[in-house]
Design an enzyme around this catalytic site. Structure first.
Site, PDB file in Angstrom:
ATOM      1  N   TYR A  72       0.833  -1.214   0.000  1.00 49.64           N
ATOM      2  CA  TYR A  72       0.000   0.000   0.000  1.00 49.64           C
ATOM      3  C   TYR A  72       0.861   1.254   0.000  1.00 49.64           C
ATOM      4  CZ  TYR A  72      -4.025   2.968   1.062  1.00 49.64           C
ATOM      5  OH  TYR A  72      -5.015   3.911   1.003  1.00 49.64           O
ATOM      6  N   PHE A 124      -7.209  19.450 -24.939  1.00 50.92           N
ATOM      7  CA  PHE A 124      -7.951  18.199 -25.151  1.00 50.92           C
ATOM      8  C   PHE A 124      -9.301  18.266 -24.427  1.00 50.92           C
ATOM      9  CE2 PHE A 124      -8.943  13.711 -24.195  1.00 50.92           C
ATOM     10  CZ  PHE A 124      -9.133  13.311 -25.498  1.00 50.92           C
ATOM     11  N   ASP A 125     -10.268  17.478 -24.870  1.00 52.97           N
ATOM     12  CA  ASP A 125     -11.636  17.627 -24.345  1.00 52.97           C
ATOM     13  C   ASP A 125     -11.760  17.382 -22.839  1.00 52.97           C
ATOM     14  OD1 ASP A 125     -11.161  14.981 -25.007  1.00 52.97           O
ATOM     15  OD2 ASP A 125     -13.224  14.515 -25.476  1.00 52.97           O
ATOM     16  N   ASP A 215       0.754  19.040 -21.042  1.00 47.99           N
ATOM     17  CA  ASP A 215      -0.114  17.873 -21.195  1.00 47.99           C
ATOM     18  C   ASP A 215       0.664  16.933 -22.107  1.00 47.99           C
ATOM     19  OD1 ASP A 215      -1.947  15.991 -21.913  1.00 47.99           O
ATOM     20  OD2 ASP A 215      -3.552  17.393 -22.405  1.00 47.99           O
ATOM     21  N   ALA A 217       0.722  13.529 -22.984  1.00 47.45           N
ATOM     22  CA  ALA A 217       0.313  12.194 -23.447  1.00 47.45           C
ATOM     23  C   ALA A 217       1.215  11.639 -24.555  1.00 47.45           C
ATOM     24  CB  ALA A 217      -1.142  12.228 -23.906  1.00 47.45           C
ATOM     25  N   LYS A 258      -0.905   6.451 -23.600  1.00 48.62           N
ATOM     26  CA  LYS A 258      -0.359   6.747 -24.930  1.00 48.62           C
ATOM     27  C   LYS A 258       1.133   6.414 -24.930  1.00 48.62           C
ATOM     28  CE  LYS A 258      -4.225   9.424 -24.840  1.00 48.62           C
ATOM     29  NZ  LYS A 258      -5.093   9.493 -23.653  1.00 48.62           N
ATOM     30  N   HIS A 450     -20.162  13.680 -26.547  1.00 50.05           N
ATOM     31  CA  HIS A 450     -19.820  12.782 -27.660  1.00 50.05           C
ATOM     32  C   HIS A 450     -19.740  11.315 -27.261  1.00 50.05           C
ATOM     33  CE1 HIS A 450     -16.092  13.982 -25.727  1.00 50.05           C
ATOM     34  NE2 HIS A 450     -15.507  12.923 -26.236  1.00 50.05           N
TER      35      HIS A 450
HETATM   36  N1  F0G Z   1      -4.596  14.853 -22.864  1.00 44.72           N
HETATM   37  C1  F0G Z   1      -4.532  14.456 -24.139  1.00 44.72           C
HETATM   38  C2  F0G Z   1      -3.732  15.230 -25.135  1.00 44.72           C
HETATM   39  C3  F0G Z   1      -5.230  13.314 -24.537  1.00 44.72           C
HETATM   40  O1  F0G Z   1      -5.182  12.936 -25.800  1.00 44.72           O
HETATM   41  C4  F0G Z   1      -5.967  12.592 -23.571  1.00 44.72           C
HETATM   42  C5  F0G Z   1      -6.721  11.407 -23.936  1.00 44.72           C
HETATM   43  C6  F0G Z   1      -5.972  13.047 -22.242  1.00 44.72           C
HETATM   44  C7  F0G Z   1      -5.276  14.192 -21.929  1.00 44.72           C
HETATM   45  C8  F0G Z   1      -6.740  12.340 -21.164  1.00 44.72           C
HETATM   46  O2  F0G Z   1      -6.131  11.158 -20.827  1.00 44.72           O
HETATM   47  O3  F0G Z   1      -7.744   9.360 -21.467  1.00 44.72           O
HETATM   48  O4  F0G Z   1      -5.882   8.930 -19.882  1.00 44.72           O
HETATM   49  O5  F0G Z   1      -7.801  10.283 -19.193  1.00 44.72           O
HETATM   50  N2  F0G Z   1      -6.951  11.080 -25.099  1.00 44.72           N
HETATM   51  C9  F0G Z   1      -7.616   9.893 -25.567  1.00 44.72           C
HETATM   52  C10 F0G Z   1      -7.765   9.966 -27.059  1.00 44.72           C
HETATM   53  C11 F0G Z   1      -8.864   9.546 -24.880  1.00 44.72           C
HETATM   54  O6  F0G Z   1      -8.475   9.119 -27.615  1.00 44.72           O
HETATM   55  O7  F0G Z   1      -7.159  10.821 -27.683  1.00 44.72           O
HETATM   56  P1  F0G Z   1      -6.942   9.861 -20.311  1.00 44.72           P
END
Ligand code: F0G
Length: 458
Positions: A72, A124-125, A215, A217, A258, A450
């Site tokens: 833990y 990102f969304d 960010d 990823a 990613k 979406h």
């Molecule tokens: N930032 C970026 C640039 C992303 O592409 C994503 C996720 C996230 C943050 C959020 O990360 O999914 O681990 O919570 N992108 C995925 C996509 C979902 O399909 O592009 P997460």
């Protein structure tokens, strides 16, 4: 004969996938309300919905899984991750989270307050969602070149410094807690940000007293493009480039699904101990104790190994050349795709593909539907559905580009699959005039619609 480029790995384990008939797909998609998120994966032949969590782990990553420490507190897997993050990104402190949006949730709980403004490059969304959820706003400062889908620019993910400065000059600086640099810039096409731009954005943000959060990823893919395209970086290793990129940031949020090539996981890296301490409180509340935060030990181990593999030039070359292979086929057939191609995906310009469909009928989603019906490939809309409604006016936001993303999972599909995908897209392109109308929404959620939206064909 010149020897061709071939993948720098071979396959040790396989998973069976099956094709379907057009009649089956018609039925399944109708039942899914024309939202491909509602499809069972077994109804999909080639899944290009996302490159997130869908990669194939290596033998070494699987070996690392066996060495996970599931304690833990203070697990060796945690310490391995701490050392890896220090080694690759230079950050002394980090918090593990279950995925990228969880990292956003924890960090923004400290940094973002009602009425704040967060400039960046096409957030990102989920990033935007977590900011708007806190009654704060994002401002997209991406360079204008990014919105011309055929114009060549080596770093279409860049932030426009004039736009950014305007945000700082026109607002109270205490309302701008940070600038977010997304590398690569997913929303505008998986496009990279140059080292020079990261350096200059960072200098401006710090000048005005804001933090810089990356960010991250697809940070390794971004580093690959810097190596290939930016003067002065050809002889640097990917790891050296990564170290420099993050030297300009105060913190990073990471979706490890990613460029850490794991199925689940994330983290926040911190340059500032005080910020780490404040965020720890939220991590414990939302994710778990600071030494595991939503991850098991074995997953942390696989993640560390994945980070080292993803920052190998050979891996990145194999990956990005596959994306280019598919792009070449589409371009030769005249399919309008975003150029140059980014790191993780092909983006089709749906407005150019279906000029006859009005924007109110969800042009890009209409193409997603056609591609699935034609070949059983699942893609994703990056257009009006994703752009969602304005939080204040509740009107649809119509983005400048209506895109369909064909995200390529890491180390999963072969180039024969790429040939099949290309044929599917080209067939739809050849009969594009037959598609006369788009879709209408039956049901939608108040935020991030979406994922669950229900649609009908007009
Ligand atoms: N930032 C970026 C640039 C992303 O592409 C994503 C996720 C996230 C943050 C959020 O990360 O999914 O681990 O919570 N992108 C995925 C996509 C979902 O399909 O592009 P997460």
């Amino acid at each position: 004969m010149e020897l061709p480029f071939a993948e720098l790995y071979k396959t040790k384990m396989v998973e069976t996938i099956r094709r379907s008939t057009r009649e089956e797909r018609e039925r399944w998609l109708k039942d899914a309300s024309y939202n491909v998120f509602n499809l069972r994966s077994s109804y999909v032949y080639i899944d290009l919905l996302t490159d997130s969590g869908t990669g194939a782990m290596s033998d070494r990553q699987w070996a690392e899984m066996m060495l996970g420490d599931e304690s833990y507190a203070g697990a060796s897997s945690y310490l391995k991750m701490k050392a890896t993050i220090k080694d690759l990104f230079g950050f002394n402190d980090f918090l593990p989270t279950h995925q990228g949006r969880a990292a956003e949730n924890v960090l923004f709980s400290v940094l973002v307050h009602e009425g704040d403004i967060v400039p960046g490059n096409s957030h990102f969304d989920t990033t935007k969602g977590h900011i708007e959820f806190r009654h704060a706003h994002t401002i997209d400062c991406t360079i204008d070149e990014a919105f011309d889908s055929t114009l060549y620019h080596p770093f279409k993910g860049n932030i426009d410094l004039d736009k950014l400065e305007k945000v700082f000059k026109e607002n109270q600086v205490e309302k701008i807690p940070m600038v977010i640099i997304t590398i690569t810039n997913n929303t505008s096409g998986g496009q990279p940000v140059s080292m020079q731009n990261i350096r200059e954005v960072s200098a401006m943000a710090h000048h005005y007293g804001s933090l810089v959060v990356i960010d991250s990823a697809r940070f390794a893919e971004n580093a690959y493009f810097i190596k290939l395209r930016e003067e002065g970086y050809a002889d640097k290793s990917i790891k050296e480039i990564v170290k420099e990129m993050f030297s300009y940031a105060d913190a990073m949020t990471m979706s490890s699904k990613k460029d850490a090539i794991v199925n689940m996981g994330g983290f926040i890296g911190f340059g500032d101990r005080a910020l780490y301490e404040k965020a720890s409180v939220y991590n414990i509340m939302f994710e778990g104790f600071v030494t595991y935060g939503g991850m098991s030990g074995r997953d942390m181990n696989a993640l560390c190994q994945g980070l080292y593999e993803a920052t190998e030039f050979d891996y990145l070359q194999t990956r990005i050349k596959q994306v280019e292979y598919l792009a070449d086929k589409l371009l030769r057939h005249g399919v309008p795709i975003l150029q140059p191609t980014g790191g993780h995906a092909i983006f089709i310009d749906a407005k150019k593909f279906f000029p006859q469909i009005p924007k109110e009928e969800y042009i890009a989603q209409t193409l997603v539907v056609e591609l699935y019906l034609e070949g059983g490939i699942r893609t994703v809309e990056v257009g009006t559905l994703l752009a969602d409604r304005d939080p204040d006016t509740r009107e649809n936001r119509y983005p400048r580009l209506e895109l369909v993303r064909l995200a390529i999972p890491r180390r999963v599909y072969s180039n024969s699959h790429m040939d099949y995908i290309a044929a599917t897209v080209c067939n739809v392109f050849d009969r594009r005039d037959e598609v006369k109308s788009g879709l209408v929404i039956k049901n939608e959620a108040p935020i991030m619609r979406h994922f669950t939206v229900e649609l009908e064909r007009l």
